[in-house]
Motif scaffolding. Structure first.
Motif: not given
Lengths: 284, 167
Positions: B119-133, B139-144
């Motif tokens: 429920p409270d991922p770090t930025e690194d965890e978010i980027r890792h989780a979304l690696e397959g998208n 540019g991903y900034q706004n997605i994060v």
């Protein structure tokens, strides 16, 4: 592309699965993260696909007398979520976190990946370093094959045509061992240009166990036997650097659009040194 | 030869017809008219076809429709409730986590799973989780930023007494 037509059934028992494995023109599927893309490109055109992914006999992670046993159809996701594996073999989660992507890990299975034997996949390096034992089953019976005798070439293994990989035994790590996985990935695919798994145990300042598995470098993932020469030595910078050079000496490295042979060998020396250094640092 | 597949899609038990070679994404789009799930590549890399299978994010181009027999599928169409966007959808809107929008359903579905697990991922965890998208616009900034905002909204909604969001 759309796959060529085939029939699909679900195995209701391990016996069904073994029958499927022994039938010409039949492919077994579990997570399908390697097979479905192959079907889509029509690189595989089986007439029958038998699903074994849901069989409880092929699932799960359990403690056994000799180590931790993983069912072949256990997903990467379940490996990551396993407290038992975190305790007994933390290198599994460390490596698995970098396999494919989240969606692929949710569905892909360890046994499927090993049996597929892509020469650039990560897990072969780990099972080689850990001296894992693979259970191969057919209607003729069951046999155990050490991981170090399993990989025979690109997408080629010691499995006979009618055999199914059913279990992976990871023997307990030697007392005081540290482990590490280091890789350099091809940025777009995530596959390893080079991946190195290392196990190092240290006692009284000297190495008592050292094992290295290397993937991506050659056309077959391999166990670098020379690492055993570290035993009795002090794991300092110079010695580990020399061990890394020795581990890839004489290896005929892959060369492709992503990396020259020379560059792969360089990456391999760096990855072996880093993996050995991290593993030694975690030992004790 | 087509087979009848019994499955649950977005909370609804239904039957669909598909050949064994039909990919889940094609059954969803072509048989069930759920065209929010996109086909963005032919190589299992882009993640635009991500749906939840029994709550786990999967690429529906890499699952046979027949493999979904007896399972629960959630697509982007299954997230909003009574015209109210799911907090993850709302956050992508508010934080401009999309431009052309083609990849967005996939990102949203992966994010829904991520935030259930963490429920409270770090930025690194978010980027890792979304690696397959893959997104070719933002540019991903706004997605994060959208994922962080959704995480915060969802944590808020889990407070006792607050409405719990579905999906």
């Amino acid at each position: 592309m759309i796959p060529a037509a085939f029939e699909y059934t679900r195995a209701r028992s391990l016996a069904d699965a073994l029958k499927a494995a022994g039938t010409r023109g039949t492919k077994v599927i579990a997570g399908g993260q390697s097979l479905v893309p192959l079907l889509r490109f029509r690189l595989a055109q089986p007439s029958v696909v038998v699903d074994i992914g849901h069989l409880p006999q092929l699932q799960g992670i359990k403690r056994a007398k000799q180590g931790t046993v993983i069912g072949a159809a256990t997903t990467y996701r379940d490996l990551l979520d396993s407290k038992l594996l975190h305790n007994t073999h933390p290198i599994i989660a460390e490596t698995t976190a970098g396999i494919g992507d989240r969606q692929v890990r949710n569905r892909g299975t360890i046994g499927g990946g090993l049996a597929h034997a892509d020469p650039a996949s990560d897990m072969p390096a780990v099972v080689l370093a850990l001296d894992a034992v693979l259970t191969l089953q057919s209607r003729r019976g069951k046999r155990s094959v050490p991981a170090r005798k399993f990989f025979k070439g690109p997408f080629a293994t010691a499995m006979k045509k009618d055999e199914l990989l059913t279990e992976i035994l990871l023997p307990f790590l030697p007392q005081g061992a540290g482990t590490a996985y280091e890789s350099f990935e091809q940025a777009a695919s995530g596959y390893a240009l080079v991946g190195v798994a290392a196990v190092v145990a240290v006692s009284g300042g000297a190495v008592t166990h050292a094992a290295v598995g290397i993937t991506g470098l050659a056309d077959t993932p391999f166990f670098a036997a020379s690492a055993a020469k570290l035993i009795g030595r002090t794991p300092n910078k110079e010695i580990l650097r020399a061990a890394a050079a020795a581990a890839v000496e004489g290896v005929s490295a892959n060369e492709d659009i992503h990396a020259s042979a020379e560059y792969r060998l360089h990456l391999a020396r760096v990855a072996v040194r880093k993996a050995l250094t991290t593993a030694a640092g975690r030992a004790g | 030869m087509t087979q009848t597949i019994t499955l649950n899609v977005n909370g609804q038990a239904l039957k669909a017809q598909a050949e064994p070679r039909t990919l889940l994404v094609h059954m969803l789009r072509d048989e069930l008219n759920l065209t929010g799930t996109q086909v963005g590549c032919d190589t299992s890399q882009c993640g635009a076809c991500t749906v939840l299978l029994d709550g786990r994010a999967v690429k529906s181009c890499s699952v046979l429709a027949v493999q979904a027999e007896g399972h629960k599928i959630t697509t982007i169409e299954g997230l909003a409730r009574d015209g109210t966007l799911h907090p993850v959808q709302q956050a992508f809107w508010e934080k401009h986590g999309l431009q052309c929008g083609f990849c967005t359903p996939g990102f949203v579905m992966t994010t829904v799973e991520l935030l259930r697990d963490n429920p409270d991922p770090t930025e690194d965890e978010i980027r890792h989780a979304l690696e397959g998208n893959v997104c070719r616009c933002t540019g991903y900034q706004n997605i994060v930023a959208a994922v962080r905002s959704a995480a915060s909204a969802l944590r808020g909604s889990r407070r006792p007494g607050a409405a719990v969001s579905g999906g």
